[in-house]
Design an enzyme around this catalytic site. Structure first.
Site, short mmCIF file in Angstrom:
data_model
loop_
_atom_site.label_atom_id
_atom_site.label_comp_id
_atom_site.label_asym_id
_atom_site.label_seq_id
_atom_site.Cartn_x
_atom_site.Cartn_y
_atom_site.Cartn_z
N CYS A 1 0.84 -1.21 0.00
CA CYS A 1 0.00 0.00 0.00
C CYS A 1 0.87 1.25 0.00
O CYS A 1 1.99 1.24 0.51
CB CYS A 1 -0.91 0.00 1.22
SG CYS A 1 -2.12 1.35 1.18
N CYS B 1 -1.77 3.98 7.22
CA CYS B 1 -2.77 4.15 8.29
C CYS B 1 -2.29 3.41 9.55
O CYS B 1 -1.90 2.24 9.48
CB CYS B 1 -4.12 3.61 7.87
SG CYS B 1 -4.66 4.30 6.31
N CYS C 1 -3.97 0.03 10.34
CA CYS C 1 -4.16 -0.91 9.22
C CYS C 1 -4.15 -2.36 9.73
O CYS C 1 -3.25 -2.75 10.46
CB CYS C 1 -3.04 -0.72 8.21
SG CYS C 1 -3.20 -1.82 6.80
S1 SF4 Z 1 -5.81 0.75 5.93
FE1 SF4 Z 1 -3.91 -0.24 5.26
S2 SF4 Z 1 -4.36 -0.98 3.20
FE2 SF4 Z 1 -5.94 0.54 3.71
S3 SF4 Z 1 -5.17 2.49 2.92
FE3 SF4 Z 1 -4.51 2.35 5.04
S4 SF4 Z 1 -2.45 1.45 4.97
FE4 SF4 Z 1 -3.43 1.06 3.01
#
Ligand code: SF4
Length: 359
Positions: free
Chosen positions: A81, A85, A88
């Site tokens: 990604c 986040c 995540c």
């Molecule tokens: S939650 Fe994880 S997979 Fe989704 S955008 Fe954020 S970092 Fe990327």
């Protein structure tokens, strides 16, 4: 397999024995000429007892665990990604992506086992081959497999209009993750890349969904940074067909514990805080809440190797790959609760052909 055959054979043998014993017992009664009221009462009581045993054995047959149908599957084909986040729960632990022909073979197996809806997710699914890998799978699922519903969950930052021109016809629903309508909060969460605006991307993708007739959806994770926010005005403006609101979830090995790539503890909110957020937004009709418990048991998750992930113990325990052992074998290790799936409204109007997409 051998054990279950032995159990079934044992039950059949028991039923045959009971039936035969009953016949012998009745014959003896007849032979000694018991036709008095007491004799008839004994016979009636005996028949009732036999019926009860039959009922019980039939009932135990019925509770033999049923193999769930993979009606709706979430295929996280990549863990990579471009965002970071903090909470995540499907992190970049590998960079593996199946060759596309293997992925298609697995999707066909799922279709043959009853799949009606596929959702492609990640990581960020538009990262691989600039979205072409995803586009080809979307087209394959709609055109070749004729699935009623094909959807994607994305952070929206890498989607280009040309993607909609090539593949928009084959896509039913596009969900974009957005946790806040305050750009600074998105940055604090890590839902951003460099100086690009996450909200600009969100509005742009919503407008393309309108133009190319794809149902637009929003996913939000409620956490300590956005739990006090009032999002009603923005949701009304963007008018998604569904707004999925998740309670921030901790998964051992993904966003908690020693080997995890994230630490979600500082994002976690209580059940009461989550409920307060839901209450504040109770007049938003498209809101679909997802508590932690619903999230753990009621999703069928396939990882990048096409292994089902069992999240019941608060971590992701993988099955064997459906490509090696088939869907029926692997799904028994998925931890999937089909009843909870139906209870949380997992089956909904998910084909854009059935929706009145008016903007
Ligand atoms: S939650 Fe994880 S997979 Fe989704 S955008 Fe954020 S970092 Fe990327």
């Amino acid at each position: 397999m051998l054990l279950s055959t032995q159990i079934v054979f044992g039950k059949m043998l028991l039923q045959v024995c009971i039936t035969n014993l009953h016949s012998i017992f009745v014959s003896i009664l007849d032979w000694i000429g018991i036709s008095t009221g007491r004799g008839r009462a004994v016979r009636v009581a005996h028949k009732a007892a036999v019926r009860e045993v039959h009922r019980k054995t039939d009932k135990s047959e019925a509770v033999t665990p049923k193999i769930p149908t993979p009606t709706s599957v979430n295929y996280h084909f990549t863990r990579q990604c471009n965002y970071k986040c903090g909470f995540c729960f499907h992190t970049a632990k590998t960079s593996f992506v199946l060759p596309i022909e293997d992925a298609k073979r697995g999707l066909r197996l799922l279709k043959e086992s009853g799949m009606e809806k596929i959702n492609f997710s990640g990581g960020e699914p538009f990262l691989q081959e600039k979205g072409d890998f995803l586009g080809k799978l979307v087209q394959f699922c709609k055109q070749d497999l004729q699935l009623p519903s094909v959807s994607i969950v994305s952070n929206g930052s890498l989607i280009r209009e040309i993607w909609f021109q090539k593949y928009g016809d084959y896509l039913d629903i596009l969900a974009i993750s957005c946790d806040s309508f305050d750009e600074d909060t998105n940055k604090l969460i890590g839902r951003t890349q460099g100086r690009k605006s996450h909200l600009d991307n969100l509005y742009r993708v919503q407008s393309w969904c309108k133009d190319y007739k794809v149902a637009f959806k929003i996913n939000s994770v409620i956490n300590t940074f956005n739990v006090e926010e009032d999002m009603r005005e923005y949701i009304a403006e963007l008018s998604p067909v569904r707004w999925k609101v998740f309670q921030c979830l901790v998964i051992e090995g993904e966003n908690a514990g020693e080997n995890a790539l994230r630490e979600a503890e500082r994002f976690v909110i209580s059940d009461q805080q989550f409920q307060d957020f839901l209450d504040r937004h109770s007049d938003v009709t498209c809101l679909v809440p997802e508590s932690n418990q619903k999230m753990r048991d009621s999703y069928l998750i396939l990882d990048e190797y096409m292994r089902f992930l069992d999240c019941r113990e608060g971590r992701k325990d993988p099955s064997k790959s459906i490509l090696d052992v088939g869907v029926e074998n692997a799904i028994q290790f998925s931890g999937f609760d089909e009843k909870m799936f139906l209870k949380r409204g997992g089956k909904y109007m998910w084909s854009k052909a059935d929706m009145r997409l008016e903007w």
